[in-house]
Design an enzyme around this catalytic site. Structure first.
Site, mmCIF file in Angstrom:
data_model
loop_
_atom_site.group_PDB
_atom_site.id
_atom_site.type_symbol
_atom_site.label_atom_id
_atom_site.label_comp_id
_atom_site.label_asym_id
_atom_site.label_seq_id
_atom_site.Cartn_x
_atom_site.Cartn_y
_atom_site.Cartn_z
ATOM 1 C CB SER A 183 -0.942 0.008 1.209
ATOM 2 O OG SER A 183 -0.207 -0.098 2.421
ATOM 3 C CG HIS A 211 -3.848 -0.841 -1.798
ATOM 4 N ND1 HIS A 211 -4.207 0.489 -1.797
ATOM 5 C CD2 HIS A 211 -3.701 -1.195 -0.494
ATOM 6 C CE1 HIS A 211 -4.268 0.924 -0.551
ATOM 7 N NE2 HIS A 211 -3.954 -0.077 0.258
ATOM 8 C CE LYS A 242 -7.446 1.041 0.770
ATOM 9 N NZ LYS A 242 -7.741 0.726 2.187
#
Length: 395
Positions: A183, A211, A242
Site C-alpha cells: 500500500s 489495493h 478503495k
C-alpha cells in the site's frame, strides 16, 4: 495530573509540526472525493485518494446507497451473527466469492476488521504465521492477537521466506499472509514465488487484495487473478474503501474455511454489520467494475504516463509498477514541508513518515484515479518538479 495523562502529555510531535506550519493530517475536505477537492475553500487536485476507479461520486453508486437507506434504514442495530444480516449482505457475499474465484465469502464492517479477525483466529498455539515486513498494519495487528509463532521475512525476498518456512515444524499449520499490492510503495507481491514455496512446504496463503482489486487482473479481479494463481491461494481478502467506493471488507475462501470464520472471527461476530448504504454502494461499484472496463484501461494509461514522467524527472520511485507511486524524500521534516508546499501549489498528496516507515525511508505517496485527466497529471508533475528541484531532490 494523573500518571497516564502525564505520560501522554509528553507526546507533542503534532503540536511542533503545527507550530511550524507543516502539519499534514486531518485536512478538512469540504467536497466529494473526486479528482478535485475543496479544502478551506481552496481547490486542489487530489492525488492522495485510494479511489482507483473514481467511483465515490458515480451516480449509480450514490443512487444505490440512497435506495438501500430508504428500504432498510440507516443501520442494522446489531451484528451479522444475530439480527444484522440482510438479504443484500448475502447477495453481495455470493457475488464477491464468484468475482474473486472462491466458493464463499463473508462481508465485514471494515477492511481492517477483516485482517484483524481472520489472521488472529485461523491458526493455533503450535502453528505459524509468516508475514512480509511491509504488510499492512491490519495484518500485523491480526497476528499480534494470535497465539501462533510469528515469523517475519524480508520484503518480497523469496530466500528469506524459505528460511522462515524451514524453521517451521513440518506437521504444523503454516499461514503466509501478504499484501498483493503493497500500500505504501506500490510494488506487487511475488505471488508465483510465494505459491511455489507454499507447495514445497505445505503452507497456506492469504492475500490482502485491498489495493489489487479494481487495478490488476481481468476486470479488476486482483493480484491473484493477474498471476493466474487464484486456485493456489487459500484466502483472498478485499476492502470496499478503495475501488468499491464504500466502506467494509470481505474474506473469500472455500466453504469450510468461511464456515469456521463465521463462527470464530471475533471482529465479525462482535461488530455491528455493514450499513445498508455501504453494502449497496459496494454492490453497485462491482457492477460498474464489470461493465466499464475502460475505467481500468484509463487508470493504466495514466499510470504508465506518470511513471514515465517521474522517471524522466529523476525522482526516486522504488519498484512500483502500479497507480501507487512513492516519491522518496528520506527525511521526516522535509517530507512534511514538501507536502505543504505542494498543497500551496494546488496538489494534495500524502506523507508517509516514521514510525510508519523507517526515518530513512520517508516518502510522499502519489496515487492515481481512473478519472484523472492528462492535464491534471501534467499540472501535478510540473508542481512536483519545481518543488523537488528547489529542495535539490532532482537535478
Amino acid at each position: 495530573m494523573k500518571l497516564l495523562q502525564e505520560k501522554l502529555a509528553k507526546y507533542d510531535a503534532p503540536q511542533q509540526a503545527m507550530a511550524a506550519g507543516i502539519y499534514p493530517y486531518f485536512r478538512k475536505i469540504e467536497s466529494d472525493q473526486d479528482t478535485e477537492v475543496y479544502i478551506d475553500g481552496k481547490k486542489v487536485l487530489m492525488f492522495g485518494s485510494n479511489s482507483y476507479l473514481g467511483l465515490t461520486n458515480h451516480p449509480k453508486v450514490k443512487e444505490a446507497a440512497i435506495e438501500a437507506t430508504k428500504k432498510y434504514g440507516t443501520g442494522c442495530a446489531g451484528s451479522r451473527f444475530l439480527n444484522g444480516t440482510l438479504d443484500i449482505h448475502l447477495e453481495l457475499e455470493n457475488r464477491l466469492a464468484e468475482f474473486v474465484g472462491k466458493e464463499d465469502a463473508i462481508v465485514y464492517s471494515t477492511g481492517f476488521q477483516v485482517n484483524l479477525g481472520v489472521v488472529s483466529c485461523l491458526t493455533g498455539r503450535e502453528d505459524y504465521i509468516i508475514w512480509d515486513e511491509l504488510d499492512h498494519a491490519s495484518i500485523i495487528e491480526g497476528h499480534r492477537l494470535s497465539f501462533s509463532t510469528k515469523l517475519k521475512y524480508k520484503h518480497n525476498d523469496m530466500e528469506s521466506l524459505e528460511r522462515m518456512l524451514q524453521r517451521c515444524e513440518p506437521d504444523k499449520v503454516k499461514l503466509i499472509v501478504i499484501d498483493g499490492v503493497f500500500s505504501m510503495e506500490g510494488d506487487i507481491a511475488n505471488l508465483p514465488g510465494i505459491i511455489e514455496l507454499s507447495k514445497k512446504y505445505n503452507a497456506s496463503v492469504m492475500v490482502d487484495e485491498a489495493h489489487g482489486i479494481g487495478v490488476l487482473g481481468k476486470q479488476g479481479r486482483g493480484t491473484c487473478n493477474h498471476f493466474g494463481v487464484t486456485d493456489d491461494v487459500d484466502l483472498i481478502m478485499g476492502t470496499f474503501s478503495k475501488s468499491f467506493a464504500s466502506i467494509g471488507g470481505f474474506i473469500a475462501s472455500d466453504k469450510d474455511t468461511i464456515n469456521y470464520l463465521r463462527h470464530h472471527s471475533r471482529s465479525y461476530i462482535f461488530s455491528a454489520s455493514n450499513t445498508p448504504a455501504a453494502t449497496a454502494a459496494a454492490g453497485a461499484a462491482l457492477d460498474i467494475m464489470l461493465s466499464e472496463p475502460e475505467r481500468i484501461e484509463n487508470l493504466w494509461r495514466l499510470t504508465k504516463y506518470a511513471l514515465k514522467g517521474f522517471r524522466e524527472m529523476g525522482c526516486e520511485i522504488g519498484h512500483t509498477s502500479t497507480p501507487i507511486i512513492p516519491l522518496f524524500i528520506r527525511n521526516n521534516d522535509l517530507t512534511f514541508l514538501i507536502v505543504r508546499e505542494l498543497f500551496d501549489a494546488g496538489v494534495f498528496v500524502n506523507p508517509v513518515v516514521a514510525p510508519a516507515v523507517a526515518p530513512q525511508d520517508t516518502l510522499i505517496r502519489f496515487s492515481l484515479m481512473a478519472t484523472h485527466t492528462i492535464d491534471q497529471l501534467n499540472y501535478a508533475l510540473e508542481a512536483i518538479r519545481k518543488v523537488f528541484k528547489k529542495h535539490h531532490l532532482i537535478s
